[in-house]
Design a protein around this motif. Structure first.
Motif, PDB file in Angstrom:
ATOM      1  N   LYS A 117       0.808  -1.207   0.000  1.00 42.16           N
ATOM      2  CA  LYS A 117       0.000   0.000   0.000  1.00 42.16           C
ATOM      3  C   LYS A 117       0.849   1.268   0.000  1.00 42.16           C
ATOM      4  CE  LYS A 117      -4.055  -2.136   2.071  1.00 42.16           C
ATOM      5  NZ  LYS A 117      -5.075  -2.090   3.156  1.00 42.16           N
ATOM      6  N   ARG A 118       1.971   1.220  -0.733  1.00 45.38           N
ATOM      7  CA  ARG A 118       2.809   2.409  -0.898  1.00 45.38           C
ATOM      8  C   ARG A 118       2.470   3.139  -2.206  1.00 45.38           C
ATOM      9  NH1 ARG A 118       7.062   2.517   2.685  1.00 45.38           N
ATOM     10  NH2 ARG A 118       6.506   1.199   4.456  1.00 45.38           N
ATOM     11  N   ILE A 119       1.924   2.401  -3.171  1.00 42.47           N
ATOM     12  CA  ILE A 119       1.489   3.003  -4.424  1.00 42.47           C
ATOM     13  C   ILE A 119       0.129   2.427  -4.779  1.00 42.47           C
ATOM     14  CG2 ILE A 119       3.831   3.346  -5.328  1.00 42.47           C
ATOM     15  CD1 ILE A 119       3.303   0.859  -7.135  1.00 42.47           C
ATOM     16  N   ARG A 120      -0.525   3.069  -5.736  1.00 41.45           N
ATOM     17  CA  ARG A 120      -1.791   2.544  -6.263  1.00 41.45           C
ATOM     18  C   ARG A 120      -1.897   2.934  -7.731  1.00 41.45           C
ATOM     19  NH1 ARG A 120      -5.562   6.694  -6.465  1.00 41.45           N
ATOM     20  NH2 ARG A 120      -4.953   8.565  -5.312  1.00 41.45           N
ATOM     21  N   ASN A 121      -2.733   2.234  -8.462  1.00 42.81           N
ATOM     22  CA  ASN A 121      -2.962   2.521  -9.878  1.00 42.81           C
ATOM     23  C   ASN A 121      -4.233   3.343 -10.008  1.00 42.81           C
ATOM     24  OD1 ASN A 121      -1.849   2.098 -12.498  1.00 42.81           O
ATOM     25  ND2 ASN A 121      -1.373  -0.002 -11.865  1.00 42.81           N
ATOM     26  N   ASP A 122      -4.058   4.612 -10.339  1.00 44.85           N
ATOM     27  CA  ASP A 122      -5.201   5.493 -10.515  1.00 44.85           C
ATOM     28  C   ASP A 122      -5.657   5.438 -11.974  1.00 44.85           C
ATOM     29  OD1 ASP A 122      -6.590   8.099  -9.130  1.00 44.85           O
ATOM     30  OD2 ASP A 122      -6.283   8.396 -11.276  1.00 44.85           O
ATOM     31  N   ARG A 123      -6.963   5.369 -12.190  1.00 43.50           N
ATOM     32  CA  ARG A 123      -7.501   5.211 -13.539  1.00 43.50           C
ATOM     33  C   ARG A 123      -7.086   6.362 -14.446  1.00 43.50           C
ATOM     34  NH1 ARG A 123     -13.800   4.054 -14.006  1.00 43.50           N
ATOM     35  NH2 ARG A 123     -13.059   2.217 -12.842  1.00 43.50           N
TER      36      ARG A 123
END
Length: 383
Positions: A368-374
């Motif tokens: 949970k250090r990065i995420r994929n934003d649409r």
């Protein structure tokens, strides 16, 4: 609101050829005079299309009245071309907008050193850094920034200008009420959103090209940061040159596709610069009481943090918790924090091979250090 505003709104909103409008204004002087002209008089003006004259002859003000009501409800200022506050810079361009719709507080444009920072939406990490540095430094030297607020170079310039405590004027290819999101809100609070399109106008792709003349028109100079050979930036620069504006360009790698446009601008006469203070120095003679080119601080200087406790590495643009991460994961996280949001950009910035990068991205997402934003791609997690 002046009585004449209704007529300018009527003319601006009419689905009439721009050349027909220009010919009529030249012939009759004001929109109210056009509206009040004798029947058949519009057809007698050289350069006016018959179908355009027929449409205007209907003399229907209902759309203008709806626009006025909408603006009042949404607290949008209407600024017509005969208003004393309408910028003289805009009056002197080709096809000046007869009406500007304004959200926020529009400064006295004619008296301000305003720099339009332009470039590709698909900016590299280098382009984003340079855009931020130039905008931030120019504001610290006393200037203002004009931005289209599109993703990439223009968005970065606006963000950095606000971080420097400066004013941003956003010239839009949509009506102002469609500019949503945190950045547009902050721009309206500290500057203004402007558009020639009335509330409720259905956005068309060509609007983003038309806005170029306004962005360049309100500016004292234009800085192209990063652009491929064929791009909207080239059209913007062409518009600026036609208006007699000074053009600056940032050099890039000779073999970079994203620098082909800016390198060509330099070859063709644009002034090569690497910082906002250089632009301030060039514009100083026109704004001696506004600009001080002595300010050298950049966005990176202001945001750089040395964190001994967490990772012992330099972290630019935000303070990141790197605890529990391997060196390669720290490197990737730092690259993401600098604005690299695609696998291609991360590979280019970090030098990490694709297979290794992809596996590490998966691990960072699990942690949970990065995420994929649409919309934005790979971004830091807001856990």
């Amino acid at each position: 609101m002046k009585t004449s505003d209704r007529y300018w709104i009527w003319l601006a909103d009419a689905d009439v050829n721009v050349n027909s409008k220009a010919a009529l204004v030249e012939a009759f002087g004001t929109a109210e005079n056009i509206f009040s002209a004798e029947p058949g008089a519009l057809r007698g003006v050289d350069g006016v299309l018959g179908k355009d004259a027929d449409l205007l002859e209907k003399r229907d003000l209902s759309a203008a009245d709806r626009i006025i009501k909408s603006c009042e409800a949404k607290k949008i200022r209407i600024l017509t071309i005969d208003d004393p506050d309408y910028p003289s810079r805009l009056k002197n361009i080709y096809a000046p907008p007869y009406v500007l719709y304004v959200k926020g507080n529009l400064p006295s444009i004619d008296n301000e050193p305003i720099l339009a920072v332009v470039g590709t939406r698909n900016a590299t990490s280098y382009g984003k850094r340079m855009s931020k540095d130039i905008a931030y430094q120019f504001v610290k030297c006393g200037g203002m920034i004009a931005s289209g607020l599109t993703a990439g170079i223009e968005e970065c310039a606006a963000e950095a200008a606000l971080s420097a405590g400066g004013t941003v004027i956003a010239y839009l290819g949509t009506s102002v009420e469609k500019a949503c999101g945190d950045l547009a809100k902050r721009v309206a609070e500290r500057g203004a959103l402007i558009s020639e399109y009335a509330p409720g106008t259905v956005t068309q792709k060509i609007f983003f090209r038309h806005r170029n003349r306004i962005g360049s028109g309100i500016s004292a100079g234009v800085c192209a940061v990063e652009a491929p050979r064929k791009s909207g930036t080239a059209l913007f620069v062409s518009e600026a040159l036609e208006q007699g504006k000074q053009v600056f360009a940032v050099p890039g790698n000779a073999d970079s596709e994203m620098s082909e446009g800016t390198l060509r601008f330099i070859k063709e006469g644009a002034m090569m610069i690497t910082g906002g203070s250089e632009i301030a120095a060039e514009l100083l003679p026109d704004f001696p009481e506004k600009l001080d080119p002595g300010h050298r601080e950049t966005f990176r200087d202001a945001k750089k943090v040395f964190d001994n406790k967490k990772s012992g590495c330099y972290i630019e643009e935000m303070d990141i918790d790197c605890s529990g991460l391997s060196d390669i994961q720290k490197k990737i996280l730092l690259s993401v924090s600098k604005g690299n949001s695609t696998v291609e950009e991360l590979i280019r910035d970090t030098g990490i091979p694709a297979p290794s990068l992809l596996s590490q991205l998966t691990l960072l997402e699990i942690k949970k250090r990065i995420r994929n934003d649409r919309e934005k791609g790979i971004v830091l997690s807001d856990k």
